[in-house]
Scaffold this motif. Structure first.
Motif, PDB file in Angstrom:
ATOM      1  N   LYS A 126       0.829  -1.202   0.000  1.00  0.00           N
ATOM      2  CA  LYS A 126       0.000   0.000   0.000  1.00  0.00           C
ATOM      3  C   LYS A 126       0.867   1.257   0.000  1.00  0.00           C
ATOM      4  CE  LYS A 126      -3.770   2.294   2.493  1.00  0.00           C
ATOM      5  NZ  LYS A 126      -4.657   2.249   3.698  1.00  0.00           N
ATOM      6  N   GLY A 127       0.594   2.128  -0.932  1.00  0.00           N
ATOM      7  CA  GLY A 127       1.308   3.399  -0.982  1.00  0.00           C
ATOM      8  C   GLY A 127       2.450   3.433  -1.979  1.00  0.00           C
ATOM      9  N   TRP A 128       2.865   2.254  -2.485  1.00  0.00           N
ATOM     10  CA  TRP A 128       3.956   2.303  -3.472  1.00  0.00           C
ATOM     11  C   TRP A 128       3.737   1.363  -4.657  1.00  0.00           C
ATOM     12  CZ3 TRP A 128       7.787  -1.793  -3.803  1.00  0.00           C
ATOM     13  CH2 TRP A 128       7.675  -2.777  -2.798  1.00  0.00           C
ATOM     14  N   LEU A 129       2.964   0.303  -4.491  1.00  0.00           N
ATOM     15  CA  LEU A 129       2.554  -0.503  -5.625  1.00  0.00           C
ATOM     16  C   LEU A 129       1.054  -0.330  -5.835  1.00  0.00           C
ATOM     17  CD1 LEU A 129       4.439  -3.916  -5.311  1.00  0.00           C
ATOM     18  CD2 LEU A 129       5.028  -1.931  -6.709  1.00  0.00           C
ATOM     19  N   GLU A 130       0.655  -0.196  -7.089  1.00  0.00           N
ATOM     20  CA  GLU A 130      -0.759   0.018  -7.401  1.00  0.00           C
ATOM     21  C   GLU A 130      -1.174  -0.892  -8.554  1.00  0.00           C
ATOM     22  OE1 GLU A 130      -3.851   3.658  -8.528  1.00  0.00           O
ATOM     23  OE2 GLU A 130      -1.750   4.102  -8.068  1.00  0.00           O
ATOM     24  N   ASP A 131      -2.221  -1.646  -8.305  1.00  0.00           N
ATOM     25  CA  ASP A 131      -2.720  -2.604  -9.287  1.00  0.00           C
ATOM     26  C   ASP A 131      -3.062  -1.927 -10.603  1.00  0.00           C
ATOM     27  OD1 ASP A 131      -3.680  -5.032 -10.321  1.00  0.00           O
ATOM     28  OD2 ASP A 131      -5.717  -4.647  -9.584  1.00  0.00           O
ATOM     29  N   LYS A 132      -2.579  -2.512 -11.686  1.00  0.00           N
ATOM     30  CA  LYS A 132      -2.831  -2.066 -13.066  1.00  0.00           C
ATOM     31  C   LYS A 132      -2.161  -0.732 -13.389  1.00  0.00           C
ATOM     32  CE  LYS A 132      -7.304  -4.436 -13.406  1.00  0.00           C
ATOM     33  NZ  LYS A 132      -7.341  -4.885 -12.005  1.00  0.00           N
ATOM     34  N   VAL A 133      -1.349  -0.219 -12.461  1.00  0.00           N
ATOM     35  CA  VAL A 133      -0.609   1.028 -12.709  1.00  0.00           C
ATOM     36  C   VAL A 133       0.882   0.731 -12.835  1.00  0.00           C
ATOM     37  CG1 VAL A 133       0.018   3.317 -11.823  1.00  0.00           C
ATOM     38  CG2 VAL A 133      -2.335   2.458 -11.569  1.00  0.00           C
ATOM     39  N   ASN A 134       1.482   0.155 -11.779  1.00  0.00           N
ATOM     40  CA  ASN A 134       2.913  -0.180 -11.838  1.00  0.00           C
ATOM     41  C   ASN A 134       3.175  -1.670 -11.609  1.00  0.00           C
ATOM     42  OD1 ASN A 134       2.586  -0.309  -8.981  1.00  0.00           O
ATOM     43  ND2 ASN A 134       3.102   1.867  -8.822  1.00  0.00           N
ATOM     44  N   CYS A 135       2.105  -2.455 -11.524  1.00  0.00           N
ATOM     45  CA  CYS A 135       2.179  -3.903 -11.382  1.00  0.00           C
ATOM     46  C   CYS A 135       0.774  -4.449 -11.576  1.00  0.00           C
ATOM     47  CB  CYS A 135       2.710  -4.301  -9.996  1.00  0.00           C
ATOM     48  SG  CYS A 135       1.522  -3.969  -8.668  1.00  0.00           S
ATOM     49  N   TYR A 136       0.639  -5.768 -11.456  1.00  0.00           N
ATOM     50  CA  TYR A 136      -0.686  -6.378 -11.380  1.00  0.00           C
ATOM     51  C   TYR A 136      -0.768  -7.153 -10.082  1.00  0.00           C
ATOM     52  CZ  TYR A 136      -2.116  -5.150 -16.114  1.00  0.00           C
ATOM     53  OH  TYR A 136      -2.489  -4.455 -17.243  1.00  0.00           O
ATOM     54  N   MET A 137      -1.978  -7.178  -9.509  1.00  0.00           N
ATOM     55  CA  MET A 137      -2.184  -7.846  -8.231  1.00  0.00           C
ATOM     56  C   MET A 137      -3.328  -8.843  -8.319  1.00  0.00           C
ATOM     57  SD  MET A 137      -1.879  -4.745  -5.466  1.00  0.00           S
ATOM     58  CE  MET A 137      -0.285  -3.940  -5.136  1.00  0.00           C
ATOM     59  N   GLY A 138      -3.192  -9.954  -7.564  1.00  0.00           N
ATOM     60  CA  GLY A 138      -4.246 -10.947  -7.453  1.00  0.00           C
ATOM     61  C   GLY A 138      -4.305 -11.471  -6.037  1.00  0.00           C
ATOM     62  N   GLN A 139      -5.341 -12.233  -5.746  1.00  0.00           N
ATOM     63  CA  GLN A 139      -5.499 -12.826  -4.419  1.00  0.00           C
ATOM     64  C   GLN A 139      -5.550 -14.340  -4.468  1.00  0.00           C
ATOM     65  OE1 GLN A 139      -5.358 -11.889  -1.400  1.00  0.00           O
ATOM     66  NE2 GLN A 139      -6.007  -9.778  -1.132  1.00  0.00           N
ATOM     67  N   THR A 140      -6.288 -14.876  -5.437  1.00  0.00           N
ATOM     68  CA  THR A 140      -6.473 -16.325  -5.518  1.00  0.00           C
ATOM     69  C   THR A 140      -5.692 -16.885  -6.694  1.00  0.00           C
ATOM     70  OG1 THR A 140      -8.381 -16.176  -6.999  1.00  0.00           O
ATOM     71  CG2 THR A 140      -8.813 -16.019  -4.624  1.00  0.00           C
ATOM     72  N   ASN A 141      -5.497 -18.197  -6.693  1.00  0.00           N
ATOM     73  CA  ASN A 141      -4.801 -18.833  -7.808  1.00  0.00           C
ATOM     74  C   ASN A 141      -5.588 -18.710  -9.106  1.00  0.00           C
ATOM     75  OD1 ASN A 141      -2.676 -19.475  -6.183  1.00  0.00           O
ATOM     76  ND2 ASN A 141      -3.023 -21.684  -6.176  1.00  0.00           N
ATOM     77  N   GLU A 142      -6.900 -18.627  -8.992  1.00  0.00           N
ATOM     78  CA  GLU A 142      -7.724 -18.419 -10.190  1.00  0.00           C
ATOM     79  C   GLU A 142      -7.424 -17.047 -10.792  1.00  0.00           C
ATOM     80  OE1 GLU A 142      -8.855 -19.643  -7.305  1.00  0.00           O
ATOM     81  OE2 GLU A 142      -9.079 -21.709  -8.051  1.00  0.00           O
ATOM     82  N   GLU A 143      -7.351 -16.043  -9.950  1.00  0.00           N
ATOM     83  CA  GLU A 143      -7.011 -14.699 -10.433  1.00  0.00           C
ATOM     84  C   GLU A 143      -5.594 -14.682 -11.012  1.00  0.00           C
ATOM     85  OE1 GLU A 143      -9.725 -12.112  -7.266  1.00  0.00           O
ATOM     86  OE2 GLU A 143      -7.553 -12.166  -7.051  1.00  0.00           O
ATOM     87  N   PHE A 144      -4.677 -15.321 -10.285  1.00  0.00           N
ATOM     88  CA  PHE A 144      -3.293 -15.356 -10.768  1.00  0.00           C
ATOM     89  C   PHE A 144      -3.200 -16.046 -12.128  1.00  0.00           C
ATOM     90  CE2 PHE A 144      -1.684 -15.148  -6.153  1.00  0.00           C
ATOM     91  CZ  PHE A 144      -1.374 -13.799  -6.263  1.00  0.00           C
ATOM     92  N   ALA A 145      -3.934 -17.129 -12.295  1.00  0.00           N
ATOM     93  CA  ALA A 145      -3.879 -17.864 -13.559  1.00  0.00           C
ATOM     94  C   ALA A 145      -4.329 -16.981 -14.721  1.00  0.00           C
ATOM     95  CB  ALA A 145      -4.749 -19.116 -13.475  1.00  0.00           C
ATOM     96  N   HIS A 146      -5.398 -16.257 -14.513  1.00  0.00           N
ATOM     97  CA  HIS A 146      -5.899 -15.375 -15.572  1.00  0.00           C
ATOM     98  C   HIS A 146      -4.899 -14.264 -15.883  1.00  0.00           C
ATOM     99  CE1 HIS A 146      -8.496 -12.737 -17.894  1.00  0.00           C
ATOM    100  NE2 HIS A 146      -8.263 -11.768 -17.019  1.00  0.00           N
TER     101      HIS A 146
END
Length: 338
Positions: A272-292
């Motif tokens: 929080k505060g330095w990495l931002e989803d879809k801006v400077n990285c991508y983030m996921g929570q579950t293996n299903e999200e990670f797979a996609h």
């Protein structure tokens, strides 16, 4: 001003993030003109900047206090990131927390890598002043190099157009090693390489089994590799996938960002505060999200965030970190108006 950088068990910890943090501190202090020593027997220093937690570290703090020296503890570790690591770590973690609090509370000032780890320490009831300062990154070291990339490709016999996903970390459940292997099973045509090493006797049987035997043929555990090969891997791979559940920062993420590599991480509070989803990285929570996300990134189906990620690394360059450390040193010595 002279600083004693103390690091107990340097040979043992050299391969860890804490080991690299010490190297960055030395570079950072040199860049801003602060004299430092690594000699534990030195007596003419002004500040003890201590990075480790063993019995000798405890003695160094007590010795410095008796000599009237200022003490800065670099709080790399928390109870949270001790859990799910070594054999018995979950059972020992409450005692580790108590020990860390006792050590940290002896300092005149604490430095910890992120606002998140600072928040944890404040939650422990520690009243010592705390600054959150990144461990930093050497941008030049991780600048893309065709020569390094070629060494990596040859070392691992990477075929043309073969997709490669990498991770760097110790063999800890906390690091997401189980998920890394599980994702590899879903993509048998991709190569998954986990760099890093932990002595097998120190980790739970379930993790030992995964590393030794229970992983698909497209997963490799080459151990700890340094220099041109790992630096080439950072920039030549198709994705840096880091599914860690808990970090105080994650130097390996900064290394990947500095290499202008695409980064996929678990969405956890430390970023929080330095990495931002879809801006400077991508983030996921579950293996299903990670797979996609993994497949979409590797196949170029969604926009990359490499340049924005590199901009994050630039903000945490060793030069910047040196000035932040200097600011804390001056506050502790009372030579700077707070």
């Amino acid at each position: 001003m002279k600083v004693l950088l103390y690091f107990e068990g340097e040979k043992i910890l050299a391969k860890s993030g804490i080991g690299r943090a010490l190297d960055h501190q030395k570079r950072a202090l040199s860049e801003v003109g602060i004299e430092y020593t690594l000699d534990a027997d030195c007596k003419d220093y002004d500040i003890l900047h201590i990075n480790t937690y063993g019995i000798n570290s405890h003695s160094m703090v007590n010795k410095a206090k008796k000599m009237g020296k200022k003490v800065i503890y670099h709080a790399h570790s928390t109870e949270e990131d001790f859990r799910n690591s070594f054999i018995g770590s979950n059972q020992l973690s409450p005692l580790v927390k108590k020990y860390l609090v006792s050590l940290y509370s002896k300092a005149d000032f604490l430095i910890t890598p992120t606002p998140y780890s600072k928040e944890l320490l404040v939650g422990y009831g520690i009243t010592v002043p705390i600054a959150s300062i990144s461990n930093g990154i050497d941008l030049n070291r991780f600048k893309r190099s065709e020569e390094k990339e070629t060494k990596f490709m040859k070392y691992f016999k990477i075929k043309e157009n073969q997709k490669v996903i990498i991770c760097v970390g110790l063999y800890f459940e906390r690091k997401g090693i189980i998920d890394f292997v599980e994702l590899a099973r879903k993509f048998p045509d991709y190569r998954f390489i986990w760099f890093g090493h932990t002595p097998m006797y120190s980790i739970p049987k379930a993790i030992r089994t995964i590393v030794k035997d229970d992983h698909p043929s497209n997963v490799e555990f080459p151990g700890y590799i340094k220099g041109d090969i790992i630096e080439g891997a950072y920039s030549a791979a198709d994705l840096f996938f880091f599914p860690s559940y808990e970090e105080t920062e994650g130097i390996v993420i900064l290394e990947a960002l500095a290499s202008k590599q695409q980064v996929l991480v678990r969405d956890i509070p430390v970023y929080k505060g330095w990495l931002e989803d879809k801006v400077n990285c991508y983030m996921g929570q579950t293996n299903e999200e990670f797979a996609h996300l993994l497949e979409s990134l590797v196949e170029g189906e969604i926009p990359d965030t490499c340049q924005q990620g590199y901009n994050v690394a630039k903000e945490k360059s060793i030069g910047h970190i040196g000035h932040e450390l200097k600011d804390v040193y001056e506050k502790v010595l009372g030579t700077k108006i707070i």
